[in-house]
Scaffold this active site. Structure first.
Site, PDB file in Angstrom:
ATOM      1  N   ASP A 178      58.017  30.032  36.361  1.00 25.75           N
ATOM      2  CA  ASP A 178      56.309  29.800  36.470  1.00 25.75           C
ATOM      3  C   ASP A 178      55.741  31.277  36.481  1.00 25.75           C
ATOM      4  O   ASP A 178      56.940  32.301  36.790  1.00 25.75           O
ATOM      5  CB  ASP A 178      56.670  29.201  37.463  1.00 25.75           C
ATOM      6  CG  ASP A 178      57.383  29.627  38.809  1.00 25.75           C
ATOM      7  OD1 ASP A 178      57.407  30.211  38.786  1.00 25.75           O
ATOM      8  OD2 ASP A 178      57.792  28.180  39.463  1.00 25.75           O
ATOM      9  N   ASP A 232      53.564  34.190  38.122  1.00 27.65           N
ATOM     10  CA  ASP A 232      52.466  34.160  39.690  1.00 27.65           C
ATOM     11  C   ASP A 232      51.400  35.777  38.748  1.00 27.65           C
ATOM     12  O   ASP A 232      51.576  36.445  38.483  1.00 27.65           O
ATOM     13  CB  ASP A 232      53.160  34.358  41.131  1.00 27.65           C
ATOM     14  CG  ASP A 232      54.027  33.308  41.205  1.00 27.65           C
ATOM     15  OD1 ASP A 232      53.793  32.048  40.882  1.00 27.65           O
ATOM     16  OD2 ASP A 232      55.034  33.506  41.724  1.00 27.65           O
ATOM     17  N   ASP A 292      61.258  41.995  48.435  1.00 27.19           N
ATOM     18  CA  ASP A 292      61.600  41.688  48.751  1.00 27.19           C
ATOM     19  C   ASP A 292      63.120  43.225  47.987  1.00 27.19           C
ATOM     20  O   ASP A 292      63.778  44.284  48.216  1.00 27.19           O
ATOM     21  CB  ASP A 292      63.321  40.664  48.620  1.00 27.19           C
ATOM     22  CG  ASP A 292      63.342  40.134  47.024  1.00 27.19           C
ATOM     23  OD1 ASP A 292      62.307  40.060  46.316  1.00 27.19           O
ATOM     24  OD2 ASP A 292      63.108  38.544  47.218  1.00 27.19           O
TER      25      ASP A 292
END
Ligand code: ATP
Ligand code: MG
Length: 460
Positions: free
Chosen positions: A72, A74, A146
């Site tokens: 997907d 973002d 992260d």
């Protein structure tokens, strides 16, 4: 606590190179714009026209650079949710603590979030972040992500990648490297340990030694993560297309102890690892073919060997067949719940898949029809195939049930009638060992008699 705070500030200090981010052109990052979702490009365009910065970010950029198809897309922007929403015809604000906007284009949703700041001090006693919901600058947004490979921003208008932490170089070298101090960042959010293993397996990468070093020591911290988040990340790990590699890494790093401790015991059983491997390679094949994965099937397969072992033990104690299986299934589920909680609906499905296994070999005409009405019939037949592949049940029997599951009503009736009449595959369904032993030599007709000695249908 003081140590944590100092570490936190030191990591913040070194989080961003003082020279500012690298801006990489098309020839350096290699992203083919035609592979980027046109809806994500549209969101960036609209925000740009209104004077905001907007970039495609995270997993999509990472995957595009290495030539994988993103799951997907973002978008990250300096516009706030209230500024974003009115710019699109179908957009809704979601989230309570940290709001973001879902911009909807038919089937595709572009998750659009405002740049966020790294978490400010509030943590639990292990260093886990409790609050993480403040808007921030672009640079801060990169620092709170992260791994360096996940902190890349693609500007589809300039076809440029903005890279604050040398993520493109790490990606090209296939290195998973934590941004900031690894220990602090694993303590802030222990699911990052699972994520590190997942990206390692998915990208065929290695984890940078400094990032890897604290994992074994901190593994048990995942136990403090809210159950639903932990379940979601574990599931992502097992359905990333490289499940067996992930599981081996989980075991090596000691994470299985805090997630699926029963797996360690299953691996110690004879044939246990082989069964899990068969199950996970099927899961991987489905993932790669773009087919959906059912969490209950996956966990049912992971834990089956233990259910089976307990079932056998109970049978040896003369517990009735179905009763023994029910007890074995319940005890395994109860024990698993001590660690990684599996949602109730998945538990119910796992149980149904397991309990149906007792019935395939002992089906009667009536029970076959009833079994087909069960919602997990198809999954249970698939599960039977696994067991056949592991040479636990007869493959002809498994194939008969698969053919039955794949057939329309008319063919199903014929098959079940044929079974009554004693055709080859069907004979296996009805004929139990006991029955065959009783057959007199030369008495072919006994094959044509439907079995009446199936186990009582307690699970219906
Ligand atoms: P996938 O391909 O599985 O979607 P992803 O990297 O996109 O991988 P998501 O969970 O969708 O993973 O998260 C999107 C992005 O949000 C990540 O790329 C990362 O930048 C950031 N992110 C997600 N989880 C964390 C976390 N626990 N800590 C810090 N940053 C995170
Ligand atoms: Mg993602």
């Amino acid at each position: 606590m003081l140590k944590q705070t100092i570490k936190h500030f030191v990591s913040r200090l070194f989080a961003t190179p003082p020279s500012g981010p690298a801006r990489l052109s098309r020839d350096k990052h290699g992203i083919d714009r035609r592979l980027v979702s046109r809806h994500a490009i549209k969101v960036c365009e609209v925000l740009n026209q209104q004077g905001f910065d907007a970039y495609i970010v995270g997993g999509a950029v990472r995957d595009l650079i290495v030539g994988l198809q993103p799951k997907d897309f973002d978008v990250a922007t300096n516009a706030t949710p209230n500024q974003i929403r009115p710019l699109f015809r179908r957009a809704r604000i979601i989230g309570k603590r940290f709001q973001l906007v879902h911009v909807v284009f038919g089937q595709e949703i572009i998750e659009t979030s405002t740049f966020r700041a790294p978490a400010s001090g509030e943590t639990d006693q292990h260093g886990r972040i409790l609050r993480d919901n403040e808007f921030g600058s672009h640079e801060e947004d990169a620092a709170r992500r992260d791994f360096t490979i996940n902190a890349l921003y693609y500007d589809p208008l300039k076809e440029e990648v903005i890279d604050f932490h040398q993520g493109v170089a790490d990606l090209k070298n296939r290195v998973v490297r934590m941004i900031g101090d690894p220990e602090t960042r694993f303590r802030e959010d222990p699911v990052r340990m699972l994520r590190a293993l997942r990206f390692q397996a998915k990208l065929g990468a290695r984890i940078d030694p400094a990032t890897e070093a604290p994992i074994m020591r901190l593994a048990s911290l995942v136990e403090h993560v809210p159950a639903s988040r932990l379940f979601d990340e574990t599931l992502k790990l097992l359905t990333c297309g490289h499940a067996m590699d992930c599981l081996r890494e989980l075991r090596r790093s000691g994470l299985t102890k805090s997630l699926i401790p029963l797996i360690d015991r299953i691996f110690e059983e004879e044939g246990g690892e082989a069964f899990v491997e068969i199950a996970l390679s099927r899961t991987d094949a489905r993932v790669r073919a773009g087919k959906p994965i059912s969490p209950s099937f996956l966990f049912a397969a992971l834990l089956w060997r233990l259910v089976q072992k307990r079932w056998t033990t109970l049978l040896a104690q003369d517990v009735q067949r179905n009763e023994a299986l029910i007890r074995a299934a319940d005890s395994v589920i109860d024990e698993q719940m001590d660690k990684l909680a599996i949602q109730r609906r998945h538990q119910a499905d796992m149980r149904e898949i397991w309990l149906m296994q007792a019935r395939f070999e002992r089906a009667t005409v009536r029970s076959i029809w009833r079994m087909m009405e069960q919602p997990r019939f198809r999954a249970s037949v698939d599960f039977l195939q696994l067991r056949a592949e592991a040479r636990e049940v007869d493959s002809v029997l498994a194939q008969w049930w698969m053919d039955l599951a794949d057939s329309g009503d008319e063919r199903r009736s014929q098959m079940i009638d044929t079974w009554q009449a004693g055709h080859a595959g069907a004979r296996r369904v009805g004929a139990t060992r006991k029955r065959r032993r009783r057959r007199k030599p030369g008495d072919a007709s006994s094959d044509a008699t439907p079995s009446r000695d199936g186990a009582p249908d307690q699970t219906a």
